[in-house]
Design a protein around this motif. Structure first.
Motif, PDB file in Angstrom:
ATOM      1  N   GLY A   1       0.860  -1.181   0.000  1.00 27.43           N
ATOM      2  CA  GLY A   1       0.000   0.000   0.000  1.00 27.43           C
ATOM      3  C   GLY A   1       0.889   1.221   0.000  1.00 27.43           C
ATOM      4  N   ALA A   2       1.522   1.493   1.136  1.00 30.06           N
ATOM      5  CA  ALA A   2       2.507   2.566   1.216  1.00 30.06           C
ATOM      6  C   ALA A   2       3.862   2.031   0.745  1.00 30.06           C
ATOM      7  CB  ALA A   2       2.616   3.080   2.640  1.00 30.06           C
ATOM      8  N   ILE A   3       4.731   2.936   0.389  1.00 28.38           N
ATOM      9  CA  ILE A   3       6.090   2.572   0.009  1.00 28.38           C
ATOM     10  C   ILE A   3       6.965   2.795   1.230  1.00 28.38           C
ATOM     11  CG2 ILE A   3       8.042   3.168  -1.478  1.00 28.38           C
ATOM     12  CD1 ILE A   3       5.824   4.187  -3.493  1.00 28.38           C
ATOM     13  N   LEU A   4       7.695   1.763   1.626  1.00 28.87           N
ATOM     14  CA  LEU A   4       8.586   1.849   2.782  1.00 28.87           C
ATOM     15  C   LEU A   4      10.027   1.762   2.317  1.00 28.87           C
ATOM     16  CD1 LEU A   4       5.911   0.137   3.848  1.00 28.87           C
ATOM     17  CD2 LEU A   4       7.282   0.124   5.911  1.00 28.87           C
TER      18      LEU A   4
ATOM     19  N   GLU B   1      22.753   0.325  12.155  1.00 27.60           N
ATOM     20  CA  GLU B   1      21.557   0.975  12.654  1.00 27.60           C
ATOM     21  C   GLU B   1      20.741   1.393  11.448  1.00 27.60           C
ATOM     22  OE1 GLU B   1      22.205   3.818  15.767  1.00 27.60           O
ATOM     23  OE2 GLU B   1      23.416   2.374  16.912  1.00 27.60           O
ATOM     24  N   GLU B   2      19.427   1.485  11.635  1.00 26.32           N
ATOM     25  CA  GLU B   2      18.567   1.784  10.494  1.00 26.32           C
ATOM     26  C   GLU B   2      17.389   2.651  10.895  1.00 26.32           C
ATOM     27  OE1 GLU B   2      15.707  -2.101  10.173  1.00 26.32           O
ATOM     28  OE2 GLU B   2      17.786  -2.354   9.479  1.00 26.32           O
ATOM     29  N   THR B   3      16.802   3.274   9.887  1.00 24.38           N
ATOM     30  CA  THR B   3      15.579   4.039  10.074  1.00 24.38           C
ATOM     31  C   THR B   3      14.701   3.835   8.841  1.00 24.38           C
ATOM     32  OG1 THR B   3      14.656   6.164  10.746  1.00 24.38           O
ATOM     33  CG2 THR B   3      16.390   6.236   9.089  1.00 24.38           C
ATOM     34  N   THR B   4      13.392   3.896   9.046  1.00 20.59           N
ATOM     35  CA  THR B   4      12.436   3.665   7.962  1.00 20.59           C
ATOM     36  C   THR B   4      11.468   4.830   7.865  1.00 20.59           C
ATOM     37  OG1 THR B   4      12.547   1.273   8.330  1.00 20.59           O
ATOM     38  CG2 THR B   4      10.631   2.098   7.115  1.00 20.59           C
ATOM     39  N   LEU B   5      11.172   5.228   6.641  1.00 30.38           N
ATOM     40  CA  LEU B   5      10.126   6.205   6.355  1.00 30.38           C
ATOM     41  C   LEU B   5       9.182   5.586   5.337  1.00 30.38           C
ATOM     42  CD1 LEU B   5      12.171   9.526   5.921  1.00 30.38           C
ATOM     43  CD2 LEU B   5      10.723   8.888   7.846  1.00 30.38           C
ATOM     44  N   SER B   6       7.927   6.020   5.355  1.00 29.82           N
ATOM     45  CA  SER B   6       6.967   5.514   4.378  1.00 29.82           C
ATOM     46  C   SER B   6       6.142   6.659   3.820  1.00 29.82           C
ATOM     47  CB  SER B   6       6.045   4.465   5.015  1.00 29.82           C
ATOM     48  OG  SER B   6       5.235   5.067   5.997  1.00 29.82           O
ATOM     49  N   ALA B   7       5.643   6.465   2.615  1.00 32.33           N
ATOM     50  CA  ALA B   7       4.793   7.466   1.957  1.00 32.33           C
ATOM     51  C   ALA B   7       4.038   6.787   0.825  1.00 32.33           C
ATOM     52  CB  ALA B   7       5.631   8.613   1.415  1.00 32.33           C
ATOM     53  N   ALA B   8       3.008   7.463   0.366  1.00 32.69           N
ATOM     54  CA  ALA B   8       2.263   6.999  -0.804  1.00 32.69           C
ATOM     55  C   ALA B   8       3.054   7.356  -2.059  1.00 32.69           C
ATOM     56  CB  ALA B   8       0.891   7.659  -0.835  1.00 32.69           C
TER      57      ALA B   8
ATOM     58  N   ILE C   1      10.436   6.549  -3.877  1.00 30.57           N
ATOM     59  CA  ILE C   1      11.598   5.812  -3.374  1.00 30.57           C
ATOM     60  C   ILE C   1      12.818   6.732  -3.314  1.00 30.57           C
ATOM     61  CG2 ILE C   1      13.264   3.982  -3.937  1.00 30.57           C
ATOM     62  CD1 ILE C   1      10.835   2.331  -4.948  1.00 30.57           C
ATOM     63  N   THR C   2      13.053   7.487  -4.374  1.00 29.31           N
ATOM     64  CA  THR C   2      14.182   8.414  -4.401  1.00 29.31           C
ATOM     65  C   THR C   2      14.091   9.427  -3.265  1.00 29.31           C
ATOM     66  OG1 THR C   2      14.405   8.183  -6.794  1.00 29.31           O
ATOM     67  CG2 THR C   2      15.368  10.150  -5.805  1.00 29.31           C
ATOM     68  N   TYR C   3      12.911   9.981  -3.079  1.00 30.28           N
ATOM     69  CA  TYR C   3      12.685  10.967  -2.008  1.00 30.28           C
ATOM     70  C   TYR C   3      12.971  10.345  -0.641  1.00 30.28           C
ATOM     71  CZ  TYR C   3      10.275  14.545   0.744  1.00 30.28           C
ATOM     72  OH  TYR C   3       9.972  15.527   1.651  1.00 30.28           O
ATOM     73  N   LEU C   4      12.412   9.155  -0.402  1.00 25.64           N
ATOM     74  CA  LEU C   4      12.587   8.506   0.892  1.00 25.64           C
ATOM     75  C   LEU C   4      14.028   8.047   1.114  1.00 25.64           C
ATOM     76  CD1 LEU C   4       9.255   6.474   1.138  1.00 25.64           C
ATOM     77  CD2 LEU C   4       9.832   8.639   2.272  1.00 25.64           C
ATOM     78  N   GLU C   5      14.714   7.627   0.066  1.00 26.25           N
ATOM     79  CA  GLU C   5      16.125   7.272   0.218  1.00 26.25           C
ATOM     80  C   GLU C   5      16.930   8.486   0.669  1.00 26.25           C
ATOM     81  OE1 GLU C   5      16.765   3.566  -2.917  1.00 26.25           O
ATOM     82  OE2 GLU C   5      17.060   5.617  -3.641  1.00 26.25           O
TER      83      GLU C   5
END
Length: 182
Positions: A85-88, A101-108, A125-129
């Motif tokens: 549904g969302a892109i993680l 260590e890691e962090t995750t963001l999600s968006a439509a 994906i580019t934005y979230l990366e």
């Protein structure tokens, strides 16, 4: 065999702790001289309410500057993506001794503009990366956004003013106080 397993578990715990400490030492050294990330890309496009334009740091610019500095300290960044549904997008920074260590963001999916479905996913994906890497390193692009403060000021025209006054009159609202506030 039991004692050997306990010794091995103790050794693994010791090495994991040493790797964690090495990671934090490396990140502290990285942050002592962080890269300056300029906004290298200008975007301009028409919207339903007018023209929008802004500058941002491209993913290539962000990753190049950060990766060069991370690698000097035995660190590297990578991403994993998922879609449900969302892109993680998850960014992970790993030290050569193994701690990460890691962090995750999600968006439509970003359907703005005239993107097709695949381009919309790629754009997100580019934005979230870009933003997961900045978040995980604790960095920000140089000349951060000004929350629209640099946008041109647009005033309402006479017709819009009259519409507002008519609506306020209909509501028996105090027009001088409203106009002074606005």
């Amino acid at each position: 065999l039991d004692k050997l397993e306990k010794l091995l578990a103790l050794q693994e715990k010791f090495e994991a702790n040493e790797a964690r400490k090495a990671y934090h030492v490396a990140m502290a050294a990285f942050k002592a001289n962080p890269p300056k990330i300029d906004k290298d890309k200008k975007v301009s496009f028409a919207t339903s309410v007018g023209k929008t334009s802004y500058n941002h740091a491209s993913l290539a610019n962000v990753t190049e500057k950060i990766s060069v500095e991370l690698s000097k300290h035995g660190l590297s960044a990578s991403w994993t993506t998922k879609q449900n549904g969302a892109i993680l997008v998850t960014c992970k920074i790993t030290h050569i001794k193994g701690h990460s260590e890691e962090t995750t963001l999600s968006a439509a999916a970003d359907t703005s503009g005239s993107k097709n479905a695949i381009q919309a996913i790629g754009s997100t994906i580019t934005y979230l990366e870009r933003y997961t890497l900045l978040a995980l390193t604790g960095l920000a692009t140089f000349d951060q956004d000004d929350d629209g403060q640099g946008a041109p000021i647009e005033f309402i025209d006479e017709k819009q003013l009259n519409t507002i006054i008519d609506n306020l009159t209909e509501l028996n609202a105090p027009i001088p106080q409203f106009l002074a506030y606005m």
